[in-house]
Design a protein around this motif. Structure first.
Motif, short mmCIF file in Angstrom:
data_model
loop_
_atom_site.label_atom_id
_atom_site.label_comp_id
_atom_site.label_asym_id
_atom_site.label_seq_id
_atom_site.Cartn_x
_atom_site.Cartn_y
_atom_site.Cartn_z
N ALA A 82 0.82 -1.22 0.00
CA ALA A 82 0.00 0.00 0.00
C ALA A 82 0.85 1.26 0.00
O ALA A 82 0.41 2.32 -0.47
CB ALA A 82 -0.93 0.00 1.21
N ASP A 83 2.09 1.16 0.50
CA ASP A 83 2.98 2.33 0.54
C ASP A 83 3.67 2.58 -0.80
O ASP A 83 4.25 3.65 -1.00
CB ASP A 83 4.06 2.14 1.60
N MET A 84 3.65 1.62 -1.69
CA MET A 84 4.43 1.71 -2.93
C MET A 84 3.80 2.68 -3.92
O MET A 84 2.60 2.57 -4.23
CB MET A 84 4.56 0.33 -3.59
N PRO A 85 4.56 3.64 -4.44
CA PRO A 85 4.05 4.50 -5.51
C PRO A 85 3.90 3.68 -6.81
O PRO A 85 4.43 2.57 -6.93
CB PRO A 85 5.15 5.56 -5.67
N GLY A 86 3.20 4.25 -7.76
CA GLY A 86 3.08 3.59 -9.05
C GLY A 86 4.40 3.50 -9.78
O GLY A 86 5.30 4.33 -9.55
N TYR A 87 4.56 2.49 -10.61
CA TYR A 87 5.77 2.25 -11.38
C TYR A 87 6.99 2.02 -10.51
O TYR A 87 8.09 2.48 -10.80
CB TYR A 87 6.03 3.40 -12.37
N THR A 88 6.80 1.33 -9.39
CA THR A 88 7.92 0.94 -8.53
C THR A 88 7.85 -0.55 -8.25
O THR A 88 6.81 -1.19 -8.43
CB THR A 88 7.93 1.71 -7.20
N MET A 89 8.98 -1.10 -7.80
CA MET A 89 9.08 -2.53 -7.51
C MET A 89 9.65 -2.73 -6.12
O MET A 89 10.42 -1.90 -5.63
CB MET A 89 9.98 -3.22 -8.54
N SER A 90 9.28 -3.84 -5.52
CA SER A 90 9.82 -4.21 -4.20
C SER A 90 10.13 -5.70 -4.19
O SER A 90 9.42 -6.50 -4.81
CB SER A 90 8.82 -3.90 -3.09
N PHE A 91 11.18 -6.05 -3.47
CA PHE A 91 11.52 -7.45 -3.27
C PHE A 91 10.92 -7.90 -1.94
O PHE A 91 10.90 -7.14 -0.97
CB PHE A 91 13.04 -7.62 -3.24
N GLY A 92 10.40 -9.11 -1.92
CA GLY A 92 9.81 -9.60 -0.68
C GLY A 92 9.43 -11.06 -0.76
O GLY A 92 9.91 -11.80 -1.62
N ARG A 93 8.56 -11.46 0.15
CA ARG A 93 8.13 -12.86 0.22
C ARG A 93 6.62 -12.96 0.11
O ARG A 93 5.88 -12.15 0.69
CB ARG A 93 8.58 -13.50 1.54
N ILE A 94 6.19 -13.96 -0.64
CA ILE A 94 4.77 -14.29 -0.72
C ILE A 94 4.50 -15.34 0.36
O ILE A 94 5.22 -16.34 0.45
CB ILE A 94 4.41 -14.85 -2.11
N PHE A 95 3.49 -15.09 1.16
CA PHE A 95 3.20 -16.02 2.25
C PHE A 95 1.70 -16.31 2.31
O PHE A 95 0.88 -15.60 1.71
CB PHE A 95 3.68 -15.44 3.59
#
Length: 488
Positions: free
Chosen positions: A51-64
């Motif tokens: 929800a904090d991510m602006p448009g046209y950005t990417m984040s690395f993380g985990r799907i759980f």
């Protein structure tokens, strides 16, 4: 409600690969992604959740999996916020590892936490309904995905950029101007009515020509969407299968010295000089009591009827003796004549095959003798070109390759056009609109009441509107997008 749920699907094809991309679109797409994705690293340290991510950005993380907190995969998640996304809605794309189980698990947790599976073509359908693209551009997306040659891809990309949309809307706008001008005559009688009608007729003729140009382009565009059909025919053991393998670039057909090895049609799709081609190998044509072989020969004649180009092969081995050509002509001319009579003019090539078995002078003598016999038999107009080829040494292969490109370049229109109709639906709508414009011209010239011309021009604009989607039924929209792949 189900329609309010964001929809998701894989955007990459099934199977094992480096990554799979799963996309999700809808008003609550970001909220659903937040439930199953934990951000570990982002370009901005202030980003703690999707929800904090602006448009046209990417984040690395985990799907759980919520509840158990079981980790399913590490992934990169991209966010595209409305209206600046492909669909015009909030969108999320998850790039996870490309295994089948991983992909299925990601889709499962998405659907268990507020998403639903996408319908075929739903992403592009929503883009169309949101006004991001018109119907011609939506259909161009699928044409790009299914393009099997460089030329088909080039023409599809031109359509995706809006070339067809712009041309159709430009014609429609001019037709509306003429319609409005004629409507004024209906509402208000004018002394110069004849002048106005004559002006309208002249202007309609200009746009009739533009519609005719589009209509004519379909002959060439069809070769890209449906592929040019090149049929290899001849008597048994004339080298058809060897030549098919050479043109295809790999061994697709079984090749043996035994006459009658090929007993059915065999199709191979390939690209020749950027033109998509459907190569069809056929059973050798001869009289036979074998029921299975007769069925294959019947299919060979059926294939010949579809041919944009038919390559009739004559083995040099059959003509290697002094009386070879006369014997071949006497024995096999009837099979050739039957095939020649079912195809159009200039769709036939006469090729002396297996030229590596004889010297150049012998091969040329054979070719001249057989072409002369065909011309004497009244079938010379069927021949587009002739030559000497060898699948083994590749001699003469360039003649076939050049002929395929020449047929494509010369079909439908001269020169290379930036805009071709590839879609039969577009062609039919152009044809209907052109017919109505032509009727309007006739009605203006023969003093039919102006109201008739107005009605015909209005109907022509409706026909054109069905191409771009400016005037199209929900049923037609559903039908068009049902043919798309899921995830696009």
């Amino acid at each position: 409600m189900t329609n309010d749920l964001p929809f998701c699907a894989p955007a990459t094809p099934p199977g094992v690969g480096g990554i799979s991309v799963i996309r999700m679109s809808g008003r609550y797409a970001i909220a659903v992604a937040d439930r199953i994705f934990c951000v570990l690293r982002a370009s901005d340290s202030a980003v703690k959740s999707v929800a904090d991510m602006p448009g046209y950005t990417m984040s690395f993380g985990r799907i759980f999996e919520p509840g158990s907190n079981r980790i399913i995969d590490e992934a990169v998640l991209s966010v595209f916020r409305a209206p600046h996304s492909y669909t015009g809605e909030d969108m999320v794309e998850i790039s996870c590892h490309g295994g089948t189980a991983v992909r299925q698990e990601v889709l499962r947790v998405l659907c268990e936490n507020g998403a639903r599976p996408a319908d075929p073509g739903e992403f592009t359908k929503v883009a169309f309904l949101s006004g991001k693209i018109d119907l011609t551009q939506a259909e161009a997306v699928m044409d790009i995905i299914s393009a099997e040659s460089a030329e088909a891809l080039r023409v599809s990309e031109i359509q995706l950029l809006g070339a067809l949309k712009n041309e159709i809307r430009a014609i429609s706008e001019k037709l509306y101007d003429i319609f409005a001008q004629l409507e004024m005559l209906v509402e208000f009688e004018e002394e110069d009515e004849a002048i106005t009608r004559n002006q309208a007729e002249l202007r309609l003729r200009d746009y009739l020509d533009r519609l005719s140009t589009l209509e004519d382009s379909y002959a060439k565009g069809r070769l890209l969407s449906e592929k040019m059909t090149v049929v290899l025919a001849g008597v048994p053991n004339s080298g058809k299968s060897s030549l098919l393998n050479r043109l295809a670039g790999y061994d697709r057909a079984i090749v043996t010295p035994i006459a009658g090895t090929t007993r059915d049609t065999l199709e191979v799709s390939t690209s020749i000089r950027g033109v998509p081609v459907r190569l069809i190998d056929t059973a050798g044509l001869r009289e036979t009591a074998d029921e299975i072989e007769r069925l294959g020969i019947s299919r060979a004649y059926d294939a010949a009827k579809e041919a944009d180009l038919l390559l009739w092969l004559v083995s040099s081995a059959d003509c290697a003796t002094d009386d070879g050509e006369p014997e071949w002509i006497q024995s096999h001319f009837s099979q050739f004549e039957e095939v020649a009579n079912i195809i159009g003019d200039r769709r036939l090539a006469i090729l002396i095959s297996k030229s590596d078995l004889v010297n150049e002078q012998q091969a040329e003598r054979m070719l001249d003798s057989i072409v002369s016999a065909i011309q004497s038999g009244g079938l010379g107009e069927k021949i587009r070109f002739s030559g000497v080829v060898s699948a083994y040494t590749q001699e003469g292969i360039h003649i076939i390759v050049d002929a395929v490109k020449d047929i494509y370049d010369s079909t439908g229109m001269t020169g290379q056009s930036e805009l071709l109709l590839m879609n039969n639906r577009h062609f039919e709508q152009i044809r209907k609109a052109k017919d109505k414009v032509n009727q309007a011209i006739i009605s203006l010239s023969d003093q039919t009441p102006t109201e008739v011309s107005c009605s015909l021009i209005r109907l022509a604009m409706d026909d054109l509107g069905e191409i771009t989607g400016d005037s199209v039924s929900d049923t037609l929209v559903d039908t068009i997008f049902s043919r798309f792949c899921i995830g696009k």
